[in-house]
Design a protein around this motif. Structure first.
Motif, PDB file in Angstrom:
ATOM      1  N   LYS A  38      -9.466  -7.247   9.599  1.00  0.00           N
ATOM      2  CA  LYS A  38      -9.214  -6.201   8.613  1.00  0.00           C
ATOM      3  C   LYS A  38      -9.312  -6.762   7.190  1.00  0.00           C
ATOM      4  CE  LYS A  38      -8.545  -3.149  11.759  1.00  0.00           C
ATOM      5  NZ  LYS A  38      -9.575  -2.110  11.998  1.00  0.00           N
ATOM      6  N   PHE A  79      -8.128  -6.123   3.355  1.00  0.00           N
ATOM      7  CA  PHE A  79      -7.178  -5.472   2.466  1.00  0.00           C
ATOM      8  C   PHE A  79      -7.583  -5.740   1.018  1.00  0.00           C
ATOM      9  CE2 PHE A  79      -4.932  -6.181   6.381  1.00  0.00           C
ATOM     10  CZ  PHE A  79      -4.016  -5.144   6.501  1.00  0.00           C
ATOM     11  N   ASN A  89      -5.131   4.280  -1.874  1.00  0.00           N
ATOM     12  CA  ASN A  89      -5.824   3.928  -0.641  1.00  0.00           C
ATOM     13  C   ASN A  89      -7.264   4.440  -0.671  1.00  0.00           C
ATOM     14  OD1 ASN A  89      -5.471   2.649   1.995  1.00  0.00           O
ATOM     15  ND2 ASN A  89      -5.942   4.678   2.821  1.00  0.00           N
ATOM     16  N   ASP A 126     -10.393  -1.799   4.215  1.00  0.00           N
ATOM     17  CA  ASP A 126      -9.738  -0.995   5.249  1.00  0.00           C
ATOM     18  C   ASP A 126      -8.436  -0.387   4.739  1.00  0.00           C
ATOM     19  OD1 ASP A 126     -11.444  -1.475   7.630  1.00  0.00           O
ATOM     20  OD2 ASP A 126     -10.864  -3.564   7.280  1.00  0.00           O
ATOM     21  N   HIS A 127      -7.709  -1.190   3.956  1.00  0.00           N
ATOM     22  CA  HIS A 127      -6.377  -0.769   3.540  1.00  0.00           C
ATOM     23  C   HIS A 127      -6.102  -1.187   2.096  1.00  0.00           C
ATOM     24  CE1 HIS A 127      -5.427   0.149   7.722  1.00  0.00           C
ATOM     25  NE2 HIS A 127      -5.839  -1.062   8.044  1.00  0.00           N
ATOM     26  N   SER A 131       1.922  -4.014   7.396  1.00  0.00           N
ATOM     27  CA  SER A 131       0.613  -3.735   7.994  1.00  0.00           C
ATOM     28  C   SER A 131       0.169  -4.881   8.898  1.00  0.00           C
ATOM     29  CB  SER A 131      -0.432  -3.505   6.898  1.00  0.00           C
ATOM     30  OG  SER A 131      -0.136  -2.351   6.154  1.00  0.00           O
TER      31      SER A 131
END
Length: 282
Positions: free
Chosen positions: A241, A243, A252, A261-262, A273
């Motif tokens: 992932k 970030f 976001n 992704d985040h 997370s």
């Protein structure tokens, strides 16, 4: 000064070094403005009355490690701006004694203090050397405090953190990296001003990689942030992932437009997370 406050002179010294009583160092002595002394006396008198009204509540709070509401950010900013490393450390140690844990110290004291120092420089309240000196002091404080809280045992996987090309500040990244280590993660801290291709290389070469976090504090670096995320995507496994966080990222939706992704709205959200990722993987 000690006579005016009716305390031992070393107590006054502690008040100054812990940022409770504003003072300016001139040669080998500390100078205190009468107005600051008066304000301190009034605040101290108010605290004394509050404690006398509910002593059991106050003692219970201290006994159970509850956090107090002292202005820790204000206190450490005054010490950092003065170039007082020992005083800055004393402020943090006092905060720890008052019931704050290491996450509180890093997230609620040091990070806001860095923001305030940067804001003082932008408003031309302090010179650039003062801002640089404060940043170096924070790095040294981290090196003195972090060994006390390192987690032992097997790590939970590897997290890569860094800032894209054009970003010059790395202290905040070091704070995030330390907190991740306290959470049990192995961390590759790449610092600031890293070209997109280098993000790709470290992702490609890292075993047991769980996530990458790109930190952007300036809007001018958003283009490079997007390039870095794109480079990461080209070489990363789909389970890894990506970030993105920092003052330049506003939502976001903004993070997803950059390719992440985040969004990391704050460090605690990031850790939550990662915990979720870890639980799903297990």
């Amino acid at each position: 000064m000690a006579e005016a406050l009716n305390v031992h002179y070393m107590t006054v010294y502690r008040y100054v070094r812990e940022g409770m009583l504003p003072a300016t160092r001139i040669n080998r002595s500390w100078q205190i403005k009468p107005s600051d002394l008066k304000e301190f006396e009034l605040a101290r008198a108010g605290n004394t009355k509050q404690v006398s009204k509910s002593p059991s509540k106050s003692s219970s709070k201290a006994r159970h490690g509850a956090r107090d509401a002292a202005p820790w950010v204000e206190r450490i900013v005054s010490r950092l701006a003065a170039g007082d490393e020992r005083g800055s450390l004393k402020v943090l140690e006092a905060a720890l004694r008052s019931g704050h844990d290491i996450h509180d110290i890093y997230i609620d004291v040091l990070l806001p203090a860095l923001v305030e120092i940067g804001d003082l420089w932008r408003r031309k309240k302090i010179d650039v050397y003062v801002e640089h000196r404060a940043s170096v002091i924070v790095i040294r404080l981290i090196s003195q405090i972090s060994p006390r809280f390192l987690r032992r045992g097997l790590d939970r996987g590897t997290i890569v953190v860094g800032a894209p090309e054009g970003e010059e500040h790395s202290v905040g990244i070091s704070i995030i990296a330390d907190l991740l280590r306290f959470e049990g993660w192995n961390v590759f801290n790449l610092g600031a001003n890293l070209p997109a291709i280098e993000f790709a290389k470290v992702v490609k070469d890292t075993q047991d990689l769980v996530a990458v976090c790109v930190i952007a504090t300036m809007s001018d670096s958003l283009r490079e942030t997007s390039k870095s995320i794109s480079a990461i995507r080209k070489v990363a496994h789909r389970d890894i992932k990506c970030f993105v966080g920092g003052a330049a990222i506003k939502s976001n939706e903004h993070a997803q437009k950059l390719g992440a992704d985040h969004w990391v709205a704050n460090p605690r959200d990031f850790f939550a997370s990662l915990d979720l990722l870890s639980s799903k993987a297990s």
